[in-house]
Design a protein around this motif. Structure first.
Motif, short mmCIF file in Angstrom:
data_model
loop_
_atom_site.label_atom_id
_atom_site.label_comp_id
_atom_site.label_asym_id
_atom_site.label_seq_id
_atom_site.Cartn_x
_atom_site.Cartn_y
_atom_site.Cartn_z
N ALA A 215 7.82 7.48 19.37
CA ALA A 215 8.21 8.22 20.57
C ALA A 215 7.12 8.14 21.64
N PHE A 216 5.86 8.13 21.21
CA PHE A 216 4.76 8.00 22.16
C PHE A 216 4.78 6.62 22.81
N LEU A 217 5.00 5.58 22.01
CA LEU A 217 5.05 4.23 22.56
C LEU A 217 6.19 4.08 23.56
N LYS A 218 7.30 4.71 23.25
CA LYS A 218 8.44 4.67 24.18
C LYS A 218 8.08 5.40 25.47
N TYR A 219 7.40 6.53 25.33
CA TYR A 219 6.99 7.27 26.52
C TYR A 219 6.03 6.44 27.37
N GLN A 220 5.08 5.75 26.72
CA GLN A 220 4.11 4.95 27.45
C GLN A 220 4.81 3.86 28.28
N GLN A 221 5.88 3.30 27.74
CA GLN A 221 6.63 2.28 28.46
C GLN A 221 7.33 2.87 29.69
N GLU A 222 7.69 4.14 29.58
CA GLU A 222 8.43 4.79 30.66
C GLU A 222 7.55 5.77 31.43
N ARG A 223 6.23 5.62 31.30
CA ARG A 223 5.31 6.68 31.73
C ARG A 223 5.43 7.03 33.21
N ILE A 224 5.47 6.04 34.09
CA ILE A 224 5.52 6.32 35.53
C ILE A 224 6.77 7.11 35.87
N GLN A 225 7.89 6.68 35.30
CA GLN A 225 9.15 7.36 35.55
C GLN A 225 9.12 8.78 34.98
N LYS A 226 8.61 8.93 33.75
CA LYS A 226 8.62 10.23 33.10
C LYS A 226 7.65 11.20 33.77
N ALA A 227 6.46 10.69 34.16
CA ALA A 227 5.47 11.55 34.79
C ALA A 227 6.00 12.13 36.10
N ALA A 228 6.85 11.39 36.77
CA ALA A 228 7.41 11.86 38.03
C ALA A 228 8.56 12.83 37.81
N ALA A 229 9.05 12.89 36.57
CA ALA A 229 10.22 13.73 36.28
C ALA A 229 9.87 14.84 35.31
N MET A 230 8.86 15.66 35.69
CA MET A 230 8.43 16.75 34.83
C MET A 230 9.23 18.02 35.10
N LYS A 231 10.48 17.83 35.58
CA LYS A 231 11.35 18.97 35.84
C LYS A 231 12.77 18.67 35.38
N THR A 232 13.53 19.72 35.12
CA THR A 232 14.95 19.57 34.82
C THR A 232 15.69 19.29 36.12
N VAL A 233 16.96 18.96 35.99
CA VAL A 233 17.74 18.66 37.18
C VAL A 233 17.85 19.87 38.10
N ASP A 234 17.73 21.09 37.54
CA ASP A 234 17.80 22.28 38.38
C ASP A 234 16.42 22.83 38.74
N GLY A 235 15.36 22.02 38.52
CA GLY A 235 14.05 22.35 39.06
C GLY A 235 13.09 23.09 38.16
N HIS A 236 13.41 23.30 36.90
CA HIS A 236 12.49 23.99 35.99
C HIS A 236 11.46 23.02 35.41
N GLY A 237 10.23 23.51 35.24
CA GLY A 237 9.16 22.68 34.75
C GLY A 237 9.33 22.31 33.28
N LEU A 238 8.90 21.09 32.95
CA LEU A 238 8.90 20.61 31.57
C LEU A 238 7.45 20.36 31.17
N GLY A 239 7.17 19.21 30.50
CA GLY A 239 5.77 18.88 30.24
C GLY A 239 5.42 18.44 28.84
N TYR A 240 6.38 18.41 27.91
CA TYR A 240 6.02 17.92 26.57
C TYR A 240 5.99 16.40 26.57
N ILE A 241 4.90 15.83 26.08
CA ILE A 241 4.76 14.39 25.90
C ILE A 241 4.49 14.13 24.42
#
Length: 745
Positions: free
Chosen positions: A29-55
């Motif tokens: 799961a970490f390796l998959k995240y690393q591949q998608e890191r730029i996209q994921k880092a920019a999307a640290m919120k839900t579609v309705d604007g709540h903060g996320l942050g688990y990596i």
């Protein structure tokens, strides 16, 4: 012959292979995240604007799936429903918005819960998010392994009020006070199926709220906002951390948007404020495809900061990877140099498997580069039921002197996992600040042949910490419990009473004579004050605990000298020291060395007030003269203070560590009033606080063992003690001694 040669070569090759370090595979799961890191880092919120942050962590825990420890706590009968909200075990809901800090909120949801209801504490997420030490920025997220590293290296927890969340990214004050020492974090077994929930339930009952990761797709495909119910059945990575606080086995499957295969739900605490969900909580189906399957942790330990006062470590970022020798057995070792004299009291390390057996070896006076040389001081064995970070309190503390090399060697024996040794290294994009040096960390397949970790990776260190108690001069601690005792002296007779334990340690024991001066101290380094007296240049010292005469009439000083014993060389033992009209002479009884002979500091009108004013574990030359203090560090050759004003001609100097920072404070007593100034921090701790009277004798000491000197006075056989730090009267007029007895300090 050819066949024999071939077989011999194959066996040799297998032996060599078995002796080479093998490294555990990364978390997919970490390796998959690393591949998608730029996209994921920019999307640290839900579609309705709540903060996320688990990596996802690079550390893989999938091998723990569905495994139950053989030796766990005695299981309580688990009810069909349970809710920490009704148990007084939860602090109020917090709101992480607008940042990706859920992992830190979930960590403290667990840690704060484990302290409840006895202690209601609020810890600073802001400090953890700013100071975790990894490559991720404040809003980039994190994981439970990161928060474990931050806590177990004692960077936190910090009080929320000292570093509030409103401070935001990059705005955490320096030098804040750590409130607890976290010495254990459990990485619990992962779920193997929808109804494999016993481990999670047991953790919630035994400890409190449990950190868990999940996929946060709170769209109307998975979340019912009327029932506050959530059921995710997709395959996306987990991206949010929350805390499980209970369950209901009978929660109806029909309460979810899509009907799962059966009833049952966890009660889950979120970090999106009370306006979301059921006042901040929601119900998650047992059949959810992510909750409980990726990362489960319980931050179940928060000890008082007085448990240990020093940590030796090379792994501030904790477990980044795991290694071994293709076997369930492996050895790890760290060699440390004692920076101060003290006692080794505990050892901390990671268990990478359930039911992991360990054997600890402590060596002292070792040869550099050889972990098992020198003197074997202790061996200790045990088993950890759960994977995670653990601290083992040593059955027998090991003493060491400043500058000594000592090693902590551990044999790890896993139950099935073949990577027993956790290690830290500089992983680009995650832990690139990790550093190492040759001569620090070693691994071995058999405990005999050792390899320096830097030969494989110049940034690698074994994750082993050593927890020590520096020799802290607790004035008048005769039984070694780190608490001052009531002690009185009369014409050669000693009477000592342990206030904390309610025990008479000595009642009228003879040592000394009429007109002799009491000079108690720890002259043999056993952590206990000895009976010591001084008379016209002669010293006599008796170890009450061991029944040994350490010296009887040894000459050091003269009839006009004032005895000022203290630990001037930092070896954990009081030295024979005298002051005479501005000149100091100090002799190390333990080492037979003259440390100084007639060194000038002070004058004929000055009063010697030696103590450790700079916190280096060594007493400094200090004098007080009519309200002015002058302090010189003999060890470092530095003037710490020269004529600093605090007090007046009528005041009695009573230096001590009143704020628990390991440094003596400037303190005076005048006819029942106390004034104390922290030289190290530049703060007035108290100015003219009343405790005592004109006829009382001040006798400050640490009577409650919190690492801070208390205000105490003695008057005609009666003792009164007030904890300045805690605002509590510890003793008010307790009798010990008599009108013609003097308090021993």
């Amino acid at each position: 012959m050819k066949t024999a040669v071939v077989l011999t070569c194959l066996l040799a090759a297998l032996t060599i292979s078995a002796q080479e370090l093998q490294y555990a595979p990364d978390n997919p799961a970490f390796l998959k995240y690393q591949q998608e890191r730029i996209q994921k880092a920019a999307a640290m919120k839900t579609v309705d604007g709540h903060g996320l942050g688990y990596i996802p962590s690079p550390v893989d825990f999938s091998y723990l799936k569905g495994r139950t420890p053989a030796h766990t706590r005695a299981l309580r009968a688990l009810p069909s429903s349970y809710d920490l909200r009704t148990q007084g075990k939860l602090t109020p809901i917090k709101d992480q918005d607008p940042y990706g800090t859920c992992w830190a909120f979930a960590t403290y949801s667990s840690l704060e819960s484990t302290l409840m209801p006895a202690e209601e504490r609020y810890f600073s997420v802001n400090n953890m998010a700013n100071n975790h030490g990894f490559d991720y920025l404040y809003n980039n997220g994190g994981d439970a392994v990161m928060s474990t590293a931050y806590l177990t290296r004692w960077s936190g927890p910090i009080n929320e009020v000292d570093d509030p969340y409103t401070n935001g990214p990059g705005h955490s004050p320096a030098n804040l006070t750590v409130q607890k020492h976290v010495q254990e974090v459990l990485f619990l077994s992962l779920k193997a199926s929808a109804l494999d929930n016993t481990t999670i339930k047991q953790a919630v009952v035994n400890y409190g709220a449990m950190y868990v990761s999940m996929c946060s797709d709170f769209t109307n495909l998975y979340y019912n906002s009327t029932n506050f119910s959530f059921y995710y059945y997709g395959t996306s990575n987990s991206d949010h951390a929350v805390a499980i606080v209970g369950w209901d086995d009978n929660y109806a499957a029909t309460n979810f948007v899509q009907t799962p295969a059966g009833n049952g739900a966890f009660i889950v605490r979120n970090s999106w404020g009370t306006n979301w969900g059921d006042n901040g909580y929601f119900y998650c189906s047992y059949y959810d495809s992510k909750m409980g399957y990726d990362e489960n942790a319980t931050f179940n330990n928060a000890e008082a900061v007085t448990n240990y006062n020093s940590v030796y470590q090379y792994d501030p970022l904790g477990m980044v990877g795991k290694t071994g020798y293709s076997s369930t057995n492996a050895w790890g070792a760290n060699i440390f140099t004692a920076t101060n004299s003290g006692t080794l009291r505990g050892v901390g390390f990671y268990a990478t498997d359930i039911d992991m057996h360990y054997k600890i070896y402590i060596y002292r006076n070792i040869t550099a580069g050889s972990p098992r040389s020198g003197t074997l001081e202790l061996t200790q064995t045990g088993t950890f039921a759960y994977s995670g970070y653990h601290t083992v309190a040593l059955n027998t503390p090991v003493t060491f002197a400043s500058g000594q090399l000592f090693s902590v060697v551990i044999e790890f024996v896993n139950s099935s996992y073949t990577y027993p040794v956790a290690y830290e290294y500089a992983r680009p994009g995650y832990s690139s600040r990790a550093t190492s040096a040759p001569g620090q960390s070693y691994t071995s397949a058999d405990g005999t042949s050792w390899s320096d970790m830097t030969t494989d990776d110049p940034t690698a260190n074994v994750c082993i910490k050593a927890y020590a108690a520096y020799v802290r001069t607790v004035v008048g601690d005769y039984d070694g419990d780190c608490k001052s005792d009531l002690a009185a002296y009369r014409e050669g007779y000693w009477s000592i009473y342990s206030l904390v334990n309610g025990m008479i340690l000595l009642n009228g024991g003879a040592w000394g004579g009429s007109g002799w001066t009491t000079v108690p101290g720890d002259y043999d380094g056993d952590g206990k004050a000895d009976l010591a007296v001084y008379n016209a240049g002669y010293w006599s010292i008796y170890s009450l605990v061991n029944g040994l005469i350490l010296i009887n009439g040894g000459a050091w000083g003269g009839s006009d000298s004032i005895p000022v014993p203290g630990d001037y060389d930092g070896d954990g033992m009081s030295d024979l020291a005298v002051y005479n009209a501005g000149y100091w002479s100090i002799y190390s009884l333990a080492n037979g060395l003259i440390l100084i002979n007639g060194g000038a500091w002070g004058d004929t009108d000055s009063i010697p007030v030696s103590g450790d004013y700079d916190g280096d574990g060594k007493s400094d030359l200090a004098v007080y003269n009519a309200g002015y203090w002058s302090i010189y560090s003999l060890a470092n050759g530095m003037i710490l203070l020269n004529g600093g004003a605090w007090g007046d001609a009528d005041s009695i100097p009573v230096p001590g560590d009143y704020d628990g920072d390991g440094k003596a404070d400037l303190a005076v007593y005048n006819a029942g009033y106390w004034s104390i100034y922290s030289l190290a921090n530049g703060l007035i701790l108290i100015n003219g606080g009343a405790w005592g009277d004109a006829d009382s004798i001040p006798v400050p000491g640490d009577y409650d063992g919190d690492g801070k000197s208390d205000l105490a006075f003695y008057r005609a056989g009666y003792w009164s003690i007030y904890s300045l730090a805690n605002g509590i009267i510890l003793n008010n007029g307790g009798a010990w001694g008599g009108p013609d007895w003097t308090p021993v300090r």
